[in-house]
Design a protein around this motif. Structure first.
Motif, mmCIF file in Angstrom:
data_model
loop_
_atom_site.group_PDB
_atom_site.id
_atom_site.type_symbol
_atom_site.label_atom_id
_atom_site.label_comp_id
_atom_site.label_asym_id
_atom_site.label_seq_id
_atom_site.Cartn_x
_atom_site.Cartn_y
_atom_site.Cartn_z
ATOM 1 N N ARG B 15 0.866 -1.178 0.000
ATOM 2 C CA ARG B 15 0.000 0.000 0.000
ATOM 3 C C ARG B 15 0.900 1.224 0.000
ATOM 4 N NH1 ARG B 15 -2.068 3.190 3.848
ATOM 5 N NH2 ARG B 15 -1.185 1.932 5.526
ATOM 6 N N HIS B 17 1.720 4.864 1.089
ATOM 7 C CA HIS B 17 1.363 5.829 2.120
ATOM 8 C C HIS B 17 2.435 6.891 2.191
ATOM 9 C CE1 HIS B 17 4.289 3.622 4.503
ATOM 10 N NE2 HIS B 17 3.632 2.513 4.226
ATOM 11 N N TYR B 18 2.322 7.795 3.164
ATOM 12 C CA TYR B 18 3.177 8.982 3.132
ATOM 13 C C TYR B 18 4.651 8.663 3.333
ATOM 14 C CZ TYR B 18 4.076 9.355 8.201
ATOM 15 O OH TYR B 18 4.515 9.147 9.487
ATOM 16 N N GLU B 21 5.738 6.888 -0.357
ATOM 17 C CA GLU B 21 5.283 7.402 -1.649
ATOM 18 C C GLU B 21 6.426 8.039 -2.419
ATOM 19 O OE1 GLU B 21 5.046 10.858 -2.268
ATOM 20 O OE2 GLU B 21 5.456 11.521 -0.238
ATOM 21 N N SER B 515 -8.679 6.727 8.360
ATOM 22 C CA SER B 515 -7.385 6.718 7.700
ATOM 23 C C SER B 515 -6.625 5.485 8.120
ATOM 24 C CB SER B 515 -6.615 7.974 8.111
ATOM 25 O OG SER B 515 -5.532 8.177 7.285
ATOM 26 N N PRO B 519 -1.010 6.861 7.260
ATOM 27 C CA PRO B 519 -1.971 7.469 6.341
ATOM 28 C C PRO B 519 -1.356 7.697 4.963
ATOM 29 C CG PRO B 519 -1.626 8.816 8.306
ATOM 30 C CD PRO B 519 -0.568 7.788 8.281
ATOM 31 N N PRO B 520 -2.213 7.838 3.965
ATOM 32 C CA PRO B 520 -1.698 8.237 2.654
ATOM 33 C C PRO B 520 -1.256 9.688 2.692
ATOM 34 C CG PRO B 520 -4.076 8.177 2.631
ATOM 35 C CD PRO B 520 -3.665 7.668 3.972
ATOM 36 N N LYS B 521 -0.603 10.131 1.633
ATOM 37 C CA LYS B 521 -0.031 11.471 1.624
ATOM 38 C C LYS B 521 -1.095 12.535 1.891
ATOM 39 C CE LYS B 521 3.252 14.283 -0.910
ATOM 40 N NZ LYS B 521 2.611 15.445 -1.501
#
Lengths: 236, 545, 327
Positions: B15, B17-18, B21, B515, B519-521
């Motif tokens: 996945r 994520h921040y 990425e 989230s 968390p994603p960006k």
């Protein structure tokens, strides 16, 4: 502050600014929110500046009440005509600044650039007079810490320490103010360039408003500095 | 710290994520992602914490013997100065706001980032430059002014590196100001739909109150340091009485900032405790509005009490009375919070993982620290205990027993969210106990030492004070070990800890429920819409506001 | 082993919680302190116990269990605002009253002059006796210290008397006490003042009246502090301008100590110790109507002890009648 429709028909042709919207930064949902945030940010920043100068003004006030005689003599060593001229010049520059916001709302790019240039020039003249004053004080040997040898005539019976302290505040307060002016002129120069190459537009001029706020604030600081420093006591 | 995280391999399932990425040092040093910036701060302040802590260790070792065990007075004076400067400005003040605040403020209000992300990165660089100047002062021979820089000692008499230290602090102040500005605008303008003020998590309320103090108080410190610098360089008489200056004016200017500063150091911790207590008791906060209003009241009142540091400075007795009364007043909102947290536990469903242990420790230790503040607010008692170890015990109970424990509790609580990993809870609970015991053994004897008359900032002392000093040093060693343990297992967990689920604590809050971990960006898949109160654990919570 | 030794030491010293109480105000301060300690322990232990109790009674038994909704209670909220406020008001009132009672020294207190400098204390008695880092005082007699610093801020702290006051450069501060127990007590500098701050300590010796009188005799230097001041007044030519009959370039100082003085510019100051100090080191900052500002500054020529001696001398002139109509 939403998009203002072009003014009455007579001016439609005068607008030569495209109405490209500002880029919406990714953290915001709407351009409105971005503008609001930017404005609020500048107001909060100005609040910090009030506290910053406020600490200095408080210290000045304490010493003025302790050494009024010395401060009065020190104040009379400054040139009131210069101070008055600088005040009017700065007020004028705030006026041209406000007019420039009006200009961009009407989409008049050339007028905008002219007004910004005028504001910058007035600011530069202000600084020119200020630095002339500084140079004059240097020649008179009235720069605390670096070149301070007042004559008995200049002191007119007041204690040398108090006059020294007054001039110290004079240089520090006006110097800090001048520093803010230089930053402001830099800011407005960037605005002028962006106005010229059309980065600013009728639909996208928040940076200009925020710069204008800063400029007006620096002007207001001077409005306080002038009487506090130049107008102590009665006529000479 | 940042480099280590950048090299983490993506979890199974890959996945994005921040943290993963983008890779490489530039993606970290030029990031505008508030989450990455919070980790950059985390690394920097941890380094500063251990430097300041090392200074404390040397101080306590020296105090094992009445004549000074390991250093000369000159060195001791530099040690306590650097300990104070580093811990106050380079650890405590940024700690929760710049790490947890940066990470959580956007997430808790449903935003994708702060209002001014580039300003946020600039804040970190300003912090580093300030730290650089201060460390330069340390390395090039040290400063011995005390973190309080009283004049005319600091402006005229000292020959040590006062100017570089003051410059470092001056510069770092702008980091605080910009962070506070960012938070204020973010909280005002970027709340998710449905998130009214009285639905905000209490952590946000306390970050808001802290930011108000950041923005209004720090500029006064800036101008005060400039004036000291001016006097040092130009020998003008601003604070030097020999040429007409007033040294007590410095104290007024300094404490006008520094008293609100101590609330900058504790308010964020109180916000963390509100989050921990509600999450680990699975209950709504007992007096939500009372806690929220108390945060604002503390911020306001904090500006009115600075003179209680100056009761014996020669200021008028009438000024003393006014400041004393207001100082009692500022204790009340803090008391309200402690009672409300305790009541939140009533009929809750309480679990004792490490974050909760830190929170419970905070409640007790902050209560003691806060109440000893009343001793200092009492004019007649303060005359005796001012500038003694009593004061040192008081503020360490609040700053270390309070703020640092809240910081550790918060780091542990949000660690799975920030890193996607869990740490070993047994070690974490063990460390919390060690820290609690070590802390009390270090600082409780200092209350007694203070009332017995041992002044602060003493490199040597009369022999009758030795036993209590030895006790205190023993405690400090235990405390130091206690701090090393989380340092080790938290770093270990980044690579080897089990992956964390999005909400391992089953807590309420946008950061947990909307989230994944990490968390994603952009924090959320889409903008959350808020329809319930904060901490709406019970299914049938009555609607409020 | 170290722990046992420590425990033994503490046991032998009787686990002291407070320094000796050797002044009339010490017991009063201690009483307030112990009440505050009681309040602190009550609430701290109370909160701790409550929290422990809740932790045990409401510990999580099932991971799915959601507790019932929190009942809010305005009454409880108000109660725990009002009760702490009342406690605070009570403590504030007590502490403030005690503070005011100890703020002003009694009339006729024995004055001792103190100059703090990096890193020692210079003291001088009215009778001229000098001390360094020590102070001999009689028991049961009010003593007022008039203090200033030669350089940075210091602080004169006597834990046994529960008194403390910063000692400032350029200004006089004072504290007073009545020592009521003969003995020897610590003196500490309690405001960080540089490298040897922790060495700037000394001893206060509280003596029975007979011993004190003997000490005064043994340490007399042949002139009192006012006599020394009078000598300085002549040696530094003060008398030339400040002649007793007011015929000199400066005002007479007979009988003016403690009176209000009108300054050029309209403001009024009381001629106290601070006024005299300022007049000596920075005379141009205190200009008088009717007198030309020609008094030179003596900063650097007179140290703080000498200025104090002059102050003592001018104070002694307060008993003389003013001999000119000018003032």
């Amino acid at each position: 502050m939403s998009d203002i429709a072009p003014a009455s028909g007579a001016l439609v042709g005068a607008s030569d600014l495209p109405s490209t919207a500002a880029d919406l930064h990714h953290q915001f949902e709407e351009i409105e929110q971005q503008r609001d945030a930017g404005n609020m940010g500048m107001w909060v920043f100005l609040a910090t500046e009030v506290l910053f100068f406020g600490g200095l003004f408080t210290t000045y006030t304490v010493y003025r009440s302790l050494y009024f005689a010395g401060f009065e003599v020190g104040s009379h060593l400054l040139e009131r005509p210069f101070g008055a001229a600088m005040t009017f010049i700065l007020l004028g520059s705030s006026f041209t600044m406000a007019l420039s916001i009006h200009a961009i709302r009407m989409g008049r790019r050339k007028l905008l650039c002219a007004l910004l240039l005028l504001t910058i020039i007035l600011g530069a003249i202000f600084l020119g007079i200020k630095f002339t004053e500084y140079a004059e004080k240097w020649h008179e040997h009235l720069v605390p810490g670096l070149n301070f040898h007042p004559t008995v005539d200049q002191l007119r019976g007041a204690p040398g320490d108090a006059v020294d302290l007054f001039l110290c505040f004079y240089f520090f307060m006006t110097g800090l103010h001048a520093l803010h002016m230089i930053v402001g002129i830099g800011l407005l120069s960037v605005m002028a360039i962006r106005a010229w190459n059309r980065s600013l537009s009728q639909a996208n001029y928040q940076q200009l408003e925020v710069s204008g706020l800063y400029w007006h604030f620096v002007d207001i600081i001077w409005i306080f500095l002038f009487p506090l420093l130049y107008l102590i006591g009665g006529p000479r | 710290m940042g480099v280590a995280v950048a090299q983490v391999s993506p979890p199974t399932g890959s996945r994005v994520h921040y943290l993963n990425e983008s890779y490489g040092i530039k993606s970290w040093l030029f990031t505008t992602d508030h989450k990455r910036i919070s980790l950059l701060y985390l690394g920097s302040i941890t380094v500063m914490f251990f430097i300041g802590g090392f200074a404390a260790l040397l101080m306590r070792l020296n105090l094992l013997e009445p004549a000074g065990a390991i250093v000369q007075p000159e060195t001791y004076n530099k040690l306590f100065t650097m300990h104070g400067i580093i811990m106050v400005w380079f650890f405590l003040i940024p700690s929760i706001p710049a790490t947890l605040g940066n990470f959580l403020v956007p997430m808790m209000i449903g935003a994708r980032d702060l209002a001014f992300p580039r300003l946020n990165l600039l804040s970190w660089y300003i912090y580093l430059v300030g730290a650089g100047f201060t460390l330069y002062a340390l390395i090039s021979g040290g400063v011995d002014s005390g973190w309080t820089f009283y004049t005319p000692l600091s402006s005229i008499y000292l020959t040590t590196h006062v100017l570089s230290a003051a410059t470092g602090i001056f510069i770092t102040g702008f980091s605080s100001i910009l962070t506070g500005l960012n938070f204020i605008v973010t909280i005002h303008k970027m709340r998710a739909p449905g998130l009214t003020w009285f639905r905000l998590p209490l952590f946000i309320w306390s970050m808001y109150a802290t930011s108000v103090i950041f923005v209004l108080a720090t500029p006064v410190l800036a101008i005060t340091l400039l004036l000291v610098g001016l006097e040092r360089v130009l020998h003008v008489g601003i604070f030097d009485p020999a040429i007409g200056g007033d040294p007590v004016l410095f104290q007024h200017l300094f404490w006008f900032y520094s008293h609100p500063a101590v609330y900058i150091m504790i308010l964020p911790g109180m916000g963390v405790i509100s989050e921990l207590v509600t999450a680990f008791a699975r209950k709504r906060a007992f007096g939500y509005k009372a806690i929220a209003y108390s945060s604002m009241a503390i911020a306001l009142l904090s500006f009115l009490v600075w003179g209680h540091h100056m009761f014996v400075s020669g200021q008028s007795v009438y000024a003393g009375v006014v400041f004393s009364a207001l100082s009692f007043a500022v204790a009340i909102p803090s008391a309200i919070k402690v009672f409300n947290w305790t009541a939140t536990l009533y009929k809750g469903s309480i679990s004792y993982q490490a974050p909760m242990l830190y929170a419970l420790g905070f409640i007790g230790l902050f209560t003691m620290g806060g109440l000893t503040g009343l001793f200092l607010a009492s004019l007649a008692v303060d005359v005796h205990v001012h500038d003694t170890y009593f004061v040192i015990a008081h503020f360490h109970y609040i700053m270390v027993g309070g703020a640092v424990m809240a910081y550790l509790g918060g780091i542990h609580f949000w660690w799975p969210k920030m890193t996607g990993r869990m740490y070993p809870d047994l070690w974490a609970r063990f460390a919390a106990f060690v820290i609690f015991i070590g802390f009390n053994l270090t600082f409780f004897p200092q209350y007694i030492l203070g009332y017995l008359g041992m002044p602060r900032r003493y490199a040597m002392y009369p022999p009758e004070f030795q036993a209590l000093n030895v006790l205190s040093t023993a405690g400090a060693s235990i405390l130091g070990i206690g701090y090393l343990i989380p340092f080790v297992y938290l770093i270990w967990s980044i690579r080897y800890g089990p992956e964390a689920s999005p909400n391992p604590w089953k807590a309420k809050g946008l950061e947990w429920e909307h989230s994944p971990s990490p968390p994603p960006k952009d924090n959320f898949e889409d903008v959350p819409v808020v329809t319930e109160e904060a901490y709406a654990y019970a299914a049938s919570e009555p609607a409020r506001v | 082993m170290g722990a046992l030794h420590l425990a033994l030491v503490l046991w032998q010293s009787g686990f002291p919680l407070r320094p000796e109480a050797a002044s009339t105000s010490a017991g009063q301060v201690d009483a307030l302190y112990f009440v505050l300690t009681g309040i602190t322990l009550f609430f701290t232990i109370g909160i701790f116990l409550t929290v422990f109790y809740f932790m045990l009674k409401y510990r999580r038994r099932s991971d799915d269990y959601i507790p019932p909704p929190t009942q809010k209670s305005n009454l409880i909220e108000v109660a725990w605002i009002v009760i702490p406020s009342l406690i605070c008001i009570f403590v504030f009132a007590w502490a403030t009253r005690l503070y005011f009672r100890n703020a002003e020294p009694p009339e006729g207190s024995t004055e001792i002059f103190v100059v703090g400098k990096q890193w020692m204390w210079h003291l001088q008695h009215a009778g001229g006796q000098r001390e360094i880092n020590s102070l001999h005082v009689p028991v049961n007699v009010p003593v007022k210290l008039v203090m200033t610093s030669q350089d940075v801020i210091h602080d004169f702290f006597v834990p046994a008397f529960r008194v403390k006051m910063d000692v400032l450069p350029g200004r006089y501060t004072s504290e007073w006490f009545i020592a009521n127990k003969p003995g020897t007590y610590h003196l500490f500098c309690a405001q960080y003042c540089g490298t040897l701050h922790s060495n700037m300590t000394g001893w206060i010796y509280v003596l029975e009246p007979a011993q004190y009188a003997q000490w005064l005799r043994d340490n007399a230097i042949g002139e009192s502090i006012t006599q020394i001041g009078g000598r300085l007044f002549t040696a530094f030519s003060c008398a030339t301008c400040h002649s007793a009959d007011g015929s000199g370039a400066g005002p007479s100082l007979q009988g003016v100590f403690g009176s209000p003085v009108s300054l050029a510019g309209g403001s009024t100051r009381v001629m106290d110790e601070d006024f005299i100090h300022q007049a000596i080191v920075n005379p141009n900052s205190l200009q008088l109507p009717n007198y030309r500002p020609i008094m030179p500054s003596f900063q650097g020529q007179l140290n703080e002890e000498q200025i104090l001696q002059l102050v003592a001398y001018i104070k002694s002139l307060a008993n003389a009648e003013p001999t000119s109509a000018e003032r």
